[in-house]
Design an enzyme around this catalytic site. Sequence first.
Site, PDB file in Angstrom:
ATOM      1  N   HIS A 186       0.824  -1.209   0.000  1.00 31.02           N
ATOM      2  CA  HIS A 186       0.000   0.000   0.000  1.00 31.02           C
ATOM      3  C   HIS A 186       0.858   1.259   0.000  1.00 31.02           C
ATOM      4  O   HIS A 186       0.888   1.992  -0.980  1.00 31.02           O
ATOM      5  CB  HIS A 186      -0.920  -0.022   1.224  1.00 31.02           C
ATOM      6  CG  HIS A 186      -1.907   1.105   1.285  1.00 31.02           C
ATOM      7  ND1 HIS A 186      -2.163   1.956   0.242  1.00 31.02           N
ATOM      8  CD2 HIS A 186      -2.730   1.504   2.294  1.00 31.02           C
ATOM      9  CE1 HIS A 186      -3.088   2.834   0.590  1.00 31.02           C
ATOM     10  NE2 HIS A 186      -3.444   2.583   1.835  1.00 31.02           N
TER      11      HIS A 186
ATOM     12  N   HIS B  75      -0.463   1.492 -12.791  1.00 32.82           N
ATOM     13  CA  HIS B  75      -1.140   1.660 -11.508  1.00 32.82           C
ATOM     14  C   HIS B  75      -2.310   0.690 -11.439  1.00 32.82           C
ATOM     15  O   HIS B  75      -2.987   0.436 -12.441  1.00 32.82           O
ATOM     16  CB  HIS B  75      -1.650   3.105 -11.365  1.00 32.82           C
ATOM     17  CG  HIS B  75      -2.044   3.471  -9.967  1.00 32.82           C
ATOM     18  ND1 HIS B  75      -3.269   3.140  -9.428  1.00 32.82           N
ATOM     19  CD2 HIS B  75      -1.370   4.147  -8.998  1.00 32.82           C
ATOM     20  CE1 HIS B  75      -3.330   3.603  -8.187  1.00 32.82           C
ATOM     21  NE2 HIS B  75      -2.206   4.205  -7.898  1.00 32.82           N
TER      22      HIS B  75
ATOM     23  N   ASP C  67       4.140   7.652  -7.761  1.00 39.40           N
ATOM     24  CA  ASP C  67       5.144   7.108  -6.854  1.00 39.40           C
ATOM     25  C   ASP C  67       6.545   7.154  -7.460  1.00 39.40           C
ATOM     26  O   ASP C  67       7.531   7.328  -6.743  1.00 39.40           O
ATOM     27  CB  ASP C  67       4.791   5.670  -6.474  1.00 39.40           C
ATOM     28  CG  ASP C  67       3.457   5.580  -5.763  1.00 39.40           C
ATOM     29  OD1 ASP C  67       3.294   6.260  -4.746  1.00 39.40           O
ATOM     30  OD2 ASP C  67       2.583   4.828  -6.223  1.00 39.40           O
TER      31      ASP C  67
END
Length: 438
Positions: free
Chosen positions: A274, A315, A372
């Site tokens: 996560h 993603h 990210d």
Amino acid sequence: MPADSKDTPEKTFTLTNDQTGESVKLPVVEGTYGPHCIDIRSLHKTTGHFTLDPSFTATGSCKSKITYIDGEEGILLHRGYNIKELAKESTYLETCYLLLYGELPKKQELEEFKGHITNHTMIHEQIKAVYQGFRRDAHPMAIMCGVIGTMASFYHDSLDIWDPEQRRISAHRLIAKVPTLAAMAMKYSKGQPYVHPRNDLSFTENFLHMCFSVPAEEYKLRPPVVRAMERILILHADHEQNASTSTVRLAGSSQANPMACIASGITSLWGPAHGGANQAVLEMLDEIGHKDNIPEFIERAKDKEDPFRLMGFGHRVYKNFDPRAEVMKESCDEVLAELGIDDPQLELAMELEKIALNDPYFKDRKLFPNVDFYSGIILKAMGFPVEMFTVLFAVSRTAGWISQWKEMMEGNSLKIGRPRQLYTGAPERPYVPIKKRK
């Protein structure tokens, strides 16, 4: 509890049992956007059956007016506002206000909100003693799990979850104090003195100052760095019903206090599946090692039999592109230009981005760099240790967590969460005394 008007829709879905021919009509509930939902709350009472949906990936757990995601189209909205507009035009505190209260604040409302947050940034002095109970090399997320839960023992005046004013105070306290506690966790791991918050700085400037300033010299706040940190906070502020947000809501359904609920969200976020994606990007870059090795690893990423994966590309939710990545790339370029860092790992990351973006394999599959990928590079360039990356995620996401908790508490259908299961264990059997067991 009064039913929502949309709980009694005209549309229904008919479910038929192939063995008995028995049918049941279930209401179809519509939202503003997204797939319609079949309301199965009466299913067990009507048919005696439950539904099975491991990880709840096809089940709506709640109604919410806060965040909407369209993964196919690459859309992320907070209260109807596009995330790219918010990241470029708004501030983190304005976004917090929007998440909490549903509308962008007027000038006076924003100033009052800023004042409330600023006045809550300091922590109770005794909380410092809690840090001393951790080993010096404790992971900052382990510290955060402990100290956030500990807050409930210090702020008794805002734990009544049924009092709207106490809910408001708790929300403001958490948004204000979590950055202070996070900065202290970083300082503790480095053996440096804690830095008190400063009321003359903005929310983001204050956070960076608490993280990086030392008594021996003044910390220089660089506008591109501040702007990048502001965007990181905005872009991660909420992301619908992900694992940590669902954890906060589940804990809140038991009527736990808000500090305990946010602590539960942090424990869920700590899981590498996560909250550890940007850290995984840097670990991948370490594995690649040098720019000359990129072609080899690109080919490995294409090989389904090879366990290697390009972290930070594609993603799980966004099947087209991550709408946050475009803004983050802009800040990434600005920060690297401003700091002029000569770091082989960062050069490797930029070369990997360029090669992957031009490779037909990744272009055809829409495996573009996500938020990210860029945030990990930015945070490393700023000087944050890798173990702080998930903590920074928690700092940002606190606003979303407490907004989701607040929405749940103010709704008309609060009920303790109690997922069902499909039992596949042994049938009932008699107890056998140990002397007779074979």
